[in-house]
Write an enzyme that holds these catalytic residues in place. Structure first.
Site: not given
Ligand code: 13P
Length: 250
Positions: A9, A11, A94, A96, A166, A172, A212
Site C-alpha cells: 500500500n 498510500k 483503511h 487512515e 491492521e 507506521g 510495520s
C-alpha cells in the site's frame, strides 16, 4: 491450503515515473514467487502501473473508491472506472480513511458490495486503536467491523474478499503486533466468519496482517497458522525491501 497474498500500500507516495521505475525493478525480483503480489498505488499511478505490470505476475490495486457508479460526486472515482482500465483490487476502509475521511462501517459495506458487483476484489481493513486494545476490546472491535463490512454478502462473495487485520497502533509506528497476538486476532476474525458464513468460507478467506511489516519480521508473521500474508505500507516503497517480503519463503 490458502495462498499467501503480499500487497503493498503505497498510500500517497510516488509519481508515475517513480511507479514505472519501481515496477521495472521489482519484476525480475519477484517473477518466481508462488505468492500473490499486489501493488495498491495512487489513482494517478494506476494506468502507468497497469501498463508496466502487463505480462508480469504483479497485480495492481487502488486504495479507495466511491460506491456509486457515476454522478455528481466531485473528486470521486467509481468502481467501474477502476475496472475499465484493468484494476483488479481495491483497498476499502483503511484506518487512515476511517480516521481522516469519515469512512464508516456503513460506507465500507456499501463499497465492498459495489466493488464485488463490478468485479473488483476488495481488501477490507479492520483494526483496533491502542485505547481499545488496552481496554481489552480488540476482539469485539475487529469482529464487529468484519461482520458489518460483509453484511448482506453471499458465501461466494465473501470467499472473494481479502481481509487485512491492521492494528492501528502498529501502522507506521515501527511497533508490530507479536506474531502470536496477530495470529490470535486473525483467528478471532476467522471464527466470526465461520459463525456467519460457515466453515468452508472461513477456511478459504484470505486474512492478511498489516502494521510495520518489514523484511526482518515478515517470515515469523507469515508462517503463523492463520496469517495469509501482509498488507505492507512503508516497506513497500523500496523495491528490494518489498521483494524480500514477497520472497519470505525462499
Ligand atoms: P506500515 O507498514 O507503514 O506500518 O503501514 C501499514 C499499512 O497501513 C498498510 O495498509
Amino acid at each position: 491450503m490458502r495462498r499467501k497474498v503480499i500487497a503493498g500500500n503505497w498510500k500517497m507516495n510516488k509519481l508515475p515515473n517513480e511507479a514505472i521505475q519501481f515496477i521495472e525493478e521489482l519484476t525480475p525480483l519477484v517473477k518466481d514467487t508462488e505468492n500473490e503480489v499486489i501493488l495498491c498505488v495512487p489513482y494517478t499511478d494506476l494506468f502507468y502501473s497497469l501498463l508496466t505490470a502487463q505480462s508480469t505476475n504483479i497485480k495492481i490495486g487502488a486504495q479507495n473508491m466511491h460506491f456509486e457508479e457515476k454522478g455528481a460526486y466531485t473528486g470521486e472515482v467509481s468502481p467501474n472506472m477502476l475496472k475499465s482500465i484493468g484494476v483488479q483490487y481495491v483497498i476499502i476502509g483503511h484506518s487512515e480513511r476511517r480516521q481522516y475521511f469519515n469512512e464508516t462501517d456503513e460506507s465500507v459495506n456499501k463499497k465492498v458490495k459495489a466493488a464485488l458487483t463490478n468485479g473488483l476484489k476488495p481488501i477490507v481493513c479492520v483494526g483496533e486503536t491502542l485505547e481499545e486494545r488496552e481496554a481489552g476490546k480488540t476482539e469485539e472491535i475487529i469482529t464487529t467491523q468484519t461482520a458489518l463490512a460483509l453484511e448482506g454478502l453471499t458465501n461466494e462473495q465473501v470467499k472473494d474478499i481479502i481481509i487485512a487485520y491492521e492494528p492501528i497502533w502498529a501502522i507506521g509506528t515501527g511497533k508490530t503486533a507479536t506474531s502470536e497476538d496477530a495470529n490470535c486476532s486473525i483467528k478471532a476474525i476467522r471464527n466470526k466468519i465461520c459463525q456467519i458464513y460457515g466453515q468452508n468460507v472461513s477456511e478459504s478467506i484470505i486474512i492478511q496482517y498489516g502494521g510495520s511489516v518489514k523484511s526482518t519480521n515478515c517470515q515469523e508473521l507469515f508462517t503463523m497458522s492463520d496469517i495469509d500474508g501482509g498488507l505492507v505500507g512503508g516497506a513497500s516503497l523500496d523495491a528490494e525491501e518489498f521483494s524480500k517480503i514477497v520472497n519470505y519463503n525462499k
